[in-house]
Design a protein around this motif. Structure first.
Motif, mmCIF file in Angstrom:
data_model
loop_
_atom_site.group_PDB
_atom_site.id
_atom_site.type_symbol
_atom_site.label_atom_id
_atom_site.label_comp_id
_atom_site.label_asym_id
_atom_site.label_seq_id
_atom_site.Cartn_x
_atom_site.Cartn_y
_atom_site.Cartn_z
ATOM 1 N N TYR A 271 0.823 -1.218 0.000
ATOM 2 C CA TYR A 271 0.000 0.000 0.000
ATOM 3 C C TYR A 271 0.858 1.271 0.000
ATOM 4 O O TYR A 271 0.338 2.369 -0.135
ATOM 5 C CB TYR A 271 -0.935 0.022 1.210
ATOM 6 N N THR A 272 2.159 1.120 0.192
ATOM 7 C CA THR A 272 3.050 2.284 0.202
ATOM 8 C C THR A 272 3.561 2.531 -1.220
ATOM 9 O O THR A 272 3.180 1.839 -2.167
ATOM 10 C CB THR A 272 4.217 2.081 1.181
ATOM 11 N N ARG A 273 4.428 3.523 -1.368
ATOM 12 C CA ARG A 273 4.937 3.857 -2.702
ATOM 13 C C ARG A 273 6.344 3.320 -2.959
ATOM 14 O O ARG A 273 6.781 3.245 -4.109
ATOM 15 C CB ARG A 273 4.954 5.386 -2.881
ATOM 16 N N ARG A 274 7.027 2.950 -1.878
ATOM 17 C CA ARG A 274 8.425 2.534 -2.007
ATOM 18 C C ARG A 274 8.748 1.600 -0.857
ATOM 19 O O ARG A 274 8.290 1.823 0.272
ATOM 20 C CB ARG A 274 9.314 3.781 -1.976
ATOM 21 N N ILE A 275 9.525 0.554 -1.139
ATOM 22 C CA ILE A 275 9.889 -0.421 -0.114
ATOM 23 C C ILE A 275 11.402 -0.533 -0.046
ATOM 24 O O ILE A 275 12.051 -0.838 -1.053
ATOM 25 C CB ILE A 275 9.297 -1.811 -0.427
ATOM 26 N N ILE A 276 11.952 -0.275 1.148
ATOM 27 C CA ILE A 276 13.371 -0.557 1.349
ATOM 28 C C ILE A 276 13.474 -1.770 2.271
ATOM 29 O O ILE A 276 12.665 -1.945 3.184
ATOM 30 C CB ILE A 276 14.159 0.639 1.919
ATOM 31 N N THR A 277 14.438 -2.630 1.985
ATOM 32 C CA THR A 277 14.609 -3.861 2.748
ATOM 33 C C THR A 277 16.006 -3.901 3.363
ATOM 34 O O THR A 277 16.999 -3.644 2.673
ATOM 35 C CB THR A 277 14.410 -5.095 1.845
ATOM 36 N N LEU A 278 16.059 -4.201 4.661
ATOM 37 C CA LEU A 278 17.329 -4.316 5.379
ATOM 38 C C LEU A 278 17.664 -5.778 5.637
ATOM 39 O O LEU A 278 16.766 -6.623 5.792
ATOM 40 C CB LEU A 278 17.253 -3.579 6.726
ATOM 41 N N ARG A 279 18.944 -6.053 5.698
ATOM 42 C CA ARG A 279 19.413 -7.376 6.115
ATOM 43 C C ARG A 279 20.810 -7.218 6.689
ATOM 44 O O ARG A 279 21.662 -6.569 6.080
ATOM 45 C CB ARG A 279 19.416 -8.363 4.946
ATOM 46 N N ASP A 280 21.001 -7.767 7.886
ATOM 47 C CA ASP A 280 22.318 -7.726 8.554
ATOM 48 C C ASP A 280 22.861 -6.307 8.660
ATOM 49 O O ASP A 280 24.062 -6.068 8.482
ATOM 50 C CB ASP A 280 23.312 -8.616 7.816
ATOM 51 N N GLY A 281 21.969 -5.353 8.930
ATOM 52 C CA GLY A 281 22.405 -3.978 9.162
ATOM 53 C C GLY A 281 22.693 -3.159 7.923
ATOM 54 O O GLY A 281 23.192 -2.035 8.019
ATOM 55 N N LEU B 167 21.291 -1.951 3.758
ATOM 56 C CA LEU B 167 20.164 -1.831 2.840
ATOM 57 C C LEU B 167 20.449 -2.708 1.618
ATOM 58 O O LEU B 167 21.419 -2.486 0.907
ATOM 59 C CB LEU B 167 19.977 -0.366 2.431
ATOM 60 N N VAL B 168 19.587 -3.713 1.401
ATOM 61 C CA VAL B 168 19.828 -4.662 0.308
ATOM 62 C C VAL B 168 18.872 -4.479 -0.861
ATOM 63 O O VAL B 168 19.083 -5.043 -1.937
ATOM 64 C CB VAL B 168 19.738 -6.118 0.820
ATOM 65 N N SER B 169 17.807 -3.679 -0.662
ATOM 66 C CA SER B 169 16.849 -3.474 -1.740
ATOM 67 C C SER B 169 16.127 -2.149 -1.539
ATOM 68 O O SER B 169 15.812 -1.764 -0.413
ATOM 69 C CB SER B 169 15.835 -4.629 -1.763
ATOM 70 N N ASP B 170 15.870 -1.444 -2.629
ATOM 71 C CA ASP B 170 15.137 -0.174 -2.608
ATOM 72 C C ASP B 170 14.305 -0.129 -3.885
ATOM 73 O O ASP B 170 14.818 0.138 -4.964
ATOM 74 C CB ASP B 170 16.118 1.003 -2.546
ATOM 75 N N LYS B 171 13.014 -0.433 -3.759
ATOM 76 C CA LYS B 171 12.163 -0.594 -4.929
ATOM 77 C C LYS B 171 10.920 0.301 -4.870
ATOM 78 O O LYS B 171 10.341 0.491 -3.802
ATOM 79 C CB LYS B 171 11.709 -2.053 -5.064
ATOM 80 N N THR B 172 10.531 0.807 -6.021
ATOM 81 C CA THR B 172 9.271 1.533 -6.160
ATOM 82 C C THR B 172 8.134 0.519 -6.292
ATOM 83 O O THR B 172 8.277 -0.500 -6.978
ATOM 84 C CB THR B 172 9.297 2.435 -7.405
ATOM 85 N N VAL B 173 7.024 0.763 -5.627
ATOM 86 C CA VAL B 173 5.853 -0.119 -5.735
ATOM 87 C C VAL B 173 5.124 0.226 -7.030
ATOM 88 O O VAL B 173 4.567 1.311 -7.164
ATOM 89 C CB VAL B 173 4.918 0.048 -4.518
ATOM 90 N N THR B 174 5.146 -0.693 -7.971
ATOM 91 C CA THR B 174 4.549 -0.420 -9.284
ATOM 92 C C THR B 174 3.072 -0.783 -9.343
ATOM 93 O O THR B 174 2.286 -0.115 -10.008
ATOM 94 C CB THR B 174 5.304 -1.197 -10.381
ATOM 95 N N ASP B 175 2.673 -1.848 -8.640
ATOM 96 C CA ASP B 175 1.262 -2.267 -8.631
ATOM 97 C C ASP B 175 0.652 -1.948 -7.273
ATOM 98 O O ASP B 175 0.199 -2.834 -6.543
ATOM 99 C CB ASP B 175 1.154 -3.765 -8.938
#
Length: 262
Positions: free
Chosen positions: A221-231, A233-241
């Motif tokens: 439901y958000t516009r952008r998702i950042i994902t952390l792992r082991d301290g 940032l491993v992913s930074d994606k725009t929510v397309t759908d």
């Protein structure tokens, strides 16, 4: 314009070992870079131990990094003194927690007014009258759809309504951004969709929202998702759908009503 700018953020904790054992350094964040523009709606995800809570504490100026810089709405927080830190928390950040954190013996209106009472203690602050504070709190409650419930106590409100009061309280000082930590964790499906719909509406009006969650079905439901792992940032994606929470709420209510009829 960037509301949040983090560069090389590190957070290390020294864990004292048992007698005869060396201390252990825990690296919760390892040189993280993150920025958010005004008007963004970002979800922060990651498994347990990824650094989500540590990042939230630093974003909320509840903790300082061990290294790196964090600039919030033009203020470099890493070198701020305790008074500036308190000012930032009250004026620049609106907090929304899973457990609502409302005062039980205080009405919805009085709960929303609380940040305005703290504000009047600040140096060089234009003093507000009691009437000004009430007017500002009433406006915030109207914005979250609780104009008819402002004189009710938390025990007289549903979980979703209590979270709406918490959101109004977070907005009353017109902060640079709203920091929401698992804001629907204590709510059922219908109330969860209601709150996510409210966040989407506020974001459409220009509010900047950073939401910490472990649930992918909320992050969509958000516009952008950042994902952390082991301290890190491993992913930074725009929510397309991107989904519309209020549409999903209407569908949920329809399906729930059909099940009740059966």
């Amino acid at each position: 314009m960037a509301v949040i700018e983090m560069s090389g953020i590190k957070r290390e904790y020294r864990m004292e070992g048992r007698q005869g054992e060396a201390a252990v350094i825990v690296r919760a964040l390892r040189g993280l870079d993150f920025s958010a523009e005004a008007g963004e709606f970002v979800s922060v995800m990651g498994p347990s131990g990824s650094g989500k809570s540590t990042l939230m504490n630093i974003l909320g100026c509840l903790d300082k990094p061990s290294g790196g810089t964090y600039t919030l709405d033009g203020i470099e927080t890493s070198t701020s003194d305790s008074d500036t830190f308190a000012y930032i928390r009250n004026r620049k950040i609106g907090f929304v927690f899973q457990s609502f954190n409302l005062l039980a013996r205080t009405t919805a209106l009085e709960n929303v007014e609380l940040p305005l009472f703290y504000r009047r203690r600040e140096k060089n602050e234009n003093k507000q009258t009691a009437s000004d504070r009430k007017e500002q709190a009433v406006a915030a409650l109207k914005e979250v759809g609780l104009a008819e419930r402002m004189d009710h106590f938390p025990s007289q409100l549903s979980g979703g309504q209590q979270q709406r009061v918490a959101i109004a309280r977070a907005m009353v000082n017109d902060p640079a951004f709203i920091l929401a930590d698992e804001p629907t964790g204590n709510l059922d499906t219908g109330m969860t969709l209601e709150i996510m719909g409210l966040f989407q509406q506020l974001n459409e009006q220009g509010k900047t929202i950073i939401m910490v969650t472990h649930e992918p079905e909320l992050a969509i439901y958000t516009r952008r998702i950042i994902t952390l792992r082991d301290g890190g940032l491993v992913s930074d994606k725009t929510v397309t759908d991107r989904l519309n929470a209020l549409d999903d709420l209407a569908n949920w209510k329809r399906d729930h009503a059909l099940l009740s009829e059966d």
